[in-house]
Scaffold this motif. Sequence first.
Motif, PDB file in Angstrom:
ATOM      1  N   VAL A   2     -63.584  -8.603  25.027  1.00  0.00           N
ATOM      2  CA  VAL A   2     -63.846  -9.896  25.497  1.00  0.00           C
ATOM      3  C   VAL A   2     -62.750 -10.934  25.369  1.00  0.00           C
ATOM      4  O   VAL A   2     -61.993 -11.008  24.310  1.00  0.00           O
ATOM      5  N   ASN A   3     -62.384 -11.632  26.655  1.00  0.00           N
ATOM      6  CA  ASN A   3     -61.455 -12.790  26.655  1.00  0.00           C
ATOM      7  C   ASN A   3     -62.434 -14.091  27.191  1.00  0.00           C
ATOM      8  O   ASN A   3     -63.002 -13.728  28.296  1.00  0.00           O
ATOM      9  N   SER A   4     -62.356 -15.177  26.429  1.00  0.00           N
ATOM     10  CA  SER A   4     -63.045 -16.275  26.940  1.00  0.00           C
ATOM     11  C   SER A   4     -62.307 -17.524  26.772  1.00  0.00           C
ATOM     12  O   SER A   4     -61.603 -17.797  25.752  1.00  0.00           O
ATOM     13  N   GLY A  57     -66.749 -24.153  24.748  1.00  0.00           N
ATOM     14  CA  GLY A  57     -65.677 -24.501  24.040  1.00  0.00           C
ATOM     15  C   GLY A  57     -65.121 -23.459  23.268  1.00  0.00           C
ATOM     16  O   GLY A  57     -64.263 -23.428  22.511  1.00  0.00           O
ATOM     17  N   ARG A  58     -65.780 -21.883  23.180  1.00  0.00           N
ATOM     18  CA  ARG A  58     -65.551 -20.862  22.275  1.00  0.00           C
ATOM     19  C   ARG A  58     -64.068 -20.160  23.110  1.00  0.00           C
ATOM     20  O   ARG A  58     -64.216 -20.043  24.228  1.00  0.00           O
ATOM     21  N   VAL A  59     -63.205 -19.903  22.209  1.00  0.00           N
ATOM     22  CA  VAL A  59     -62.062 -19.283  22.605  1.00  0.00           C
ATOM     23  C   VAL A  59     -61.845 -17.858  22.150  1.00  0.00           C
ATOM     24  O   VAL A  59     -62.086 -17.553  21.031  1.00  0.00           O
ATOM     25  N   ALA A  60     -61.727 -16.792  22.920  1.00  0.00           N
ATOM     26  CA  ALA A  60     -61.575 -15.170  22.294  1.00  0.00           C
ATOM     27  C   ALA A  60     -60.464 -14.450  23.153  1.00  0.00           C
ATOM     28  O   ALA A  60     -60.132 -14.923  24.426  1.00  0.00           O
ATOM     29  N   THR A  61     -59.588 -13.754  22.684  1.00  0.00           N
ATOM     30  CA  THR A  61     -58.668 -13.049  23.002  1.00  0.00           C
ATOM     31  C   THR A  61     -58.820 -11.513  22.747  1.00  0.00           C
ATOM     32  O   THR A  61     -58.393 -11.206  21.548  1.00  0.00           O
ATOM     33  N   ASP A  62     -59.403 -10.625  23.586  1.00  0.00           N
ATOM     34  CA  ASP A  62     -59.274  -9.017  23.477  1.00  0.00           C
ATOM     35  C   ASP A  62     -59.926  -9.231  22.168  1.00  0.00           C
ATOM     36  O   ASP A  62     -59.742  -8.067  21.197  1.00  0.00           O
ATOM     37  N   GLU A  63     -61.124  -9.667  21.760  1.00  0.00           N
ATOM     38  CA  GLU A  63     -62.046  -9.351  20.782  1.00  0.00           C
ATOM     39  C   GLU A  63     -62.991  -8.213  21.210  1.00  0.00           C
ATOM     40  O   GLU A  63     -63.485  -8.272  22.327  1.00  0.00           O
ATOM     41  N   VAL A  64     -63.017  -7.336  20.287  1.00  0.00           N
ATOM     42  CA  VAL A  64     -63.866  -6.086  20.647  1.00  0.00           C
ATOM     43  C   VAL A  64     -65.151  -6.278  20.125  1.00  0.00           C
ATOM     44  O   VAL A  64     -65.456  -6.868  18.771  1.00  0.00           O
ATOM     45  N   ARG A 124     -72.622 -15.658  20.896  1.00  0.00           N
ATOM     46  CA  ARG A 124     -71.783 -17.013  20.475  1.00  0.00           C
ATOM     47  C   ARG A 124     -70.460 -17.092  21.117  1.00  0.00           C
ATOM     48  O   ARG A 124     -70.096 -18.051  21.459  1.00  0.00           O
ATOM     49  N   LEU A 125     -69.775 -15.984  21.665  1.00  0.00           N
ATOM     50  CA  LEU A 125     -68.732 -16.355  22.336  1.00  0.00           C
ATOM     51  C   LEU A 125     -68.876 -16.872  23.795  1.00  0.00           C
ATOM     52  O   LEU A 125     -67.854 -17.385  24.363  1.00  0.00           O
ATOM     53  N   THR A 185     -67.518 -22.278  30.355  1.00  0.00           N
ATOM     54  CA  THR A 185     -66.534 -21.322  29.798  1.00  0.00           C
ATOM     55  C   THR A 185     -66.722 -20.145  30.909  1.00  0.00           C
ATOM     56  O   THR A 185     -67.549 -19.678  31.458  1.00  0.00           O
ATOM     57  N   VAL A 186     -65.474 -19.524  30.835  1.00  0.00           N
ATOM     58  CA  VAL A 186     -65.299 -18.383  31.716  1.00  0.00           C
ATOM     59  C   VAL A 186     -64.964 -17.093  30.789  1.00  0.00           C
ATOM     60  O   VAL A 186     -64.141 -17.471  29.876  1.00  0.00           O
ATOM     61  N   ALA A 187     -65.658 -16.046  30.865  1.00  0.00           N
ATOM     62  CA  ALA A 187     -65.644 -14.911  30.000  1.00  0.00           C
ATOM     63  C   ALA A 187     -65.363 -13.694  31.004  1.00  0.00           C
ATOM     64  O   ALA A 187     -65.949 -13.611  31.799  1.00  0.00           O
ATOM     65  N   THR A 188     -64.440 -12.704  30.402  1.00  0.00           N
ATOM     66  CA  THR A 188     -64.232 -11.403  31.271  1.00  0.00           C
ATOM     67  C   THR A 188     -64.584 -10.420  30.139  1.00  0.00           C
ATOM     68  O   THR A 188     -64.288 -10.437  28.879  1.00  0.00           O
TER      69      THR A 188
END
Length: 927
Positions: free
Chosen positions: A336-338, A319-326, A314-315, A350-353
């Motif tokens: 995860v950062n998205s 349009g999804r945003v995440a900051t250091d979600e485990v 889902r991340l 979307t770009v995710a690391t």
Amino acid sequence: MAGPLRRLRALSASRRAEGRPDGRAAGGPGSGEAHGAPHGSRGRRLWSLLSEASVARQVFALQIVVVLLLVLAAVVALVLQARSDSATAARDRSLAVAETFANSPGTLSGLRSPDPTARLLGPAEAARKRSGVDFVVVTNTEGIRFTHPIRNRIGKKFVGTIAPSLRGHVHTETIQGTIGKIVQVVVPVKDSDGKVVGLVSSGIKITKVSGVVDRQLPLLVGAAAVALALATGGTALVSRRLRRQTHGLGTLEMTRMYEHHDAVLHAVHEGVVIVDGEGRLLLANDEASRLLDLPPDAQGSHVTELGLETPLGRLLYPGRVATDEVMRSGERLLAVNSRPTDRDGGPPGTVATFRDTTELRLLSSRVEMIRRRLTLLYEASGGIGTTLDVTRTAEELAQVAVPRFADFVTVDLAEPVLHGDEPAPYGGGLAMMRRVAFSGIHDDPPLFPVGELITFIPESPQARSFESGRAVLEPRLSDSPGWQAVAPERAARVMDYGIHSLVAAPLRARGVLLGVVSIWRMEKPEPFEDDDLSLATELAARAAVSIDNARRYTREHGMAVALQRSLLPRALPEQSAVEVASRYLPAEAGVGGDWFDVIPLPGARVALVMGDVVGHGLHAAATMGRLRTAVHNFSALDLPPDELLGHLDELVARIDLDALAAGDEATITGATCLYAVYDPVLRTCVMARAGHPTPALARPDGTVEFPAMPSGLPLGIGGLPFESVELGLEEGSRLVLYTDGLVERRGQDIDTGLRLLRETLAHAGQSPEESCDAVLDALLPARPSDDIALLVARTRVLAPDQVAEWDVVSDPSAVAGVRTAVTRSLTEWGLEEQAFVTELILSELITNAIRHATGPIRVRLLRDRTLICEVADHSSTSPHLRYAATMDEGGRGLFLVAQFADRWGTRYTKDGKVIWAEQSLPVRRGD
């Protein structure tokens, strides 16, 4: 990844084919520019508009427009504000001048005079010139001018509106006059009945009070110029930095750079995933493929087809945003950062690391645990041992570990430790400890309460920690029969309460077992681990040192207190001269050298002594004892106060010299002393002091004073001699002696303490005991930093029927008359049994005075607790006792006196000496 790369490479190749690496036309033969093709011309103009220099010029032009607009707006606002302020200032000044002139007493009288112009023109012109207005005009109620700066206009009609002012109102208007635009104010002049009898008008040109624009316009122009200069410089700087940062790179160079970035992207130890706006995978570097277990053909697939767990998939939706979600991915924990890619006008997606935090989280949790333990130990270093009190130190140990390390902490100490003694070595048998401290997250656990004496059997964890010298872990109390055997019923209640794990650490210092600290866990379901033993051991070791220091201080403090108590008066002696009450309070930090004494003297007199030795501890207490003994010895000589202090000063100086010669730097210098002698017959008090605070004297009527007396230097310094003062005291006067610890405070003037002492003693009728309590209630600090000694003596007098006096001429025949008078007085006092011995003593003393002294002789008989015989003469020669031989005819007088009297002696006065002898009074039935 291959698709975008191929498109970039194709674009680079096409531009190289045009003739230049950066894609711009070379301008040679055959080029579109040489043939003047319209398409090429439009392309060049478009490229020029998009070039760095064009962008810089556009930014520069925009900055100029913005600065010009801001300057224009500021000028307009300034002009409008200046106009408003000028009109307001003109109105206020005209109104002030007109009202002041209208309300002037001379204006009303001038209007009523036969020639108003002659009376008012001069003052009006003077007011105009001083105030700076253009005119001050006085008119009658019909508007005919009495005054005007231009004389030919006097007597003419006033130009303006006067109707509102005739009705008693102040009227303000702006008119266009011959001298320009004017603000004028018309103010009515009223008589005592409120009737308008004339008008006063004042006016000023608006241009006179304007000028803000003229003053501030150059500032605005200058600011605009500076802004334009900054804009020009900033644009030039940005343009130069852009050229310098891009180095004039073209598409080939940018493509090559992109290839390098692509290589780095696949080499980094962090997963990178790019998903387009439709949810399809555009790019996944090698680390992302490894962390997410992506198939080799995953590129171009929809995120739902990648086999990712639901939260992680889902991340990656657009349009999804995440900051250091485990998130969990298989056995891994990924951070995860998205972020969406279309925030700044880019393509949707979307770009995710992804970072593998499995090991990092384990390591960070370990580091965090170590950090917390180091913080606890650091706080324990500063929080344990803040005082030199054994119990308080144990309480600090219990408090510092709750709740960060334990849910409950108890501290048990050996009984001798609490008294400052060193406990006996542990022999491996029963250990008896008293619980002295408890701290916990709850107040009602069923553990042994504070104050309980606990016996630990050898199998208990506490006893095993004593024997081994190391902390003992009981991970589960339910599996510890040794701990349960100490108190089975209480142990069952403890486990029912929820306490399930224990660490017992011994408190050892210098190889001596002082006690044990027990650390209990309840809230956390996990038991204590082996890693907790090191922390418990470190806490116990640090606390043990502080507890042992407090124990040794307690022992030394107790020894010093015991020594001082033994050196101070156990009980005040019985005497009839004064009623005495005393208090002594040692300092909280340790005993000092404060002392006091009450010494009965011959002749029903009493000596009151107060002293203070600088410093604390055993040396101060021992020094105090030496000085007190010396004062007793010197008082036995019945010396005047100033002479006694002089001898005491010499003694202290000799002691200091002997100490320095022996290499001891602890001298007595700094000791102070006050010595007072009260005579209940003469009702006088003679005092002298050596650097000691002045005593307070509370008269029977409630007045309190601090008698003026020379202070003298402290003992042992030497120099100036001491001086005495003599005071007459009424019966019931209270003489209050004290040390400086009573009235001096750090940060407080001593006058404040003396004022409180004066106010406290001002209550007449207080007994000495009541006075002591009142003074301590008013002046005793919460934590005394110095010893406090207090002595309150209320004076008594000997009644006239207790004193008999006779003057004796220097003639042996007068002795018989004195003996008769003495017998008569003793009969009146009911002391007939003492008559023979008293006559014998007085006969010998009077005979010696007649034989060896000169001048008149005075005999005094005192009935106090003893019968006192005194013979005073004007000779300074002191008699001495000698033993006569068998054949000697004389020399037995003083020997007989010494045999029949309980005590006898000599004291010197200003006029000579007094020889005295005391006899015990017979004990009567019922006494």
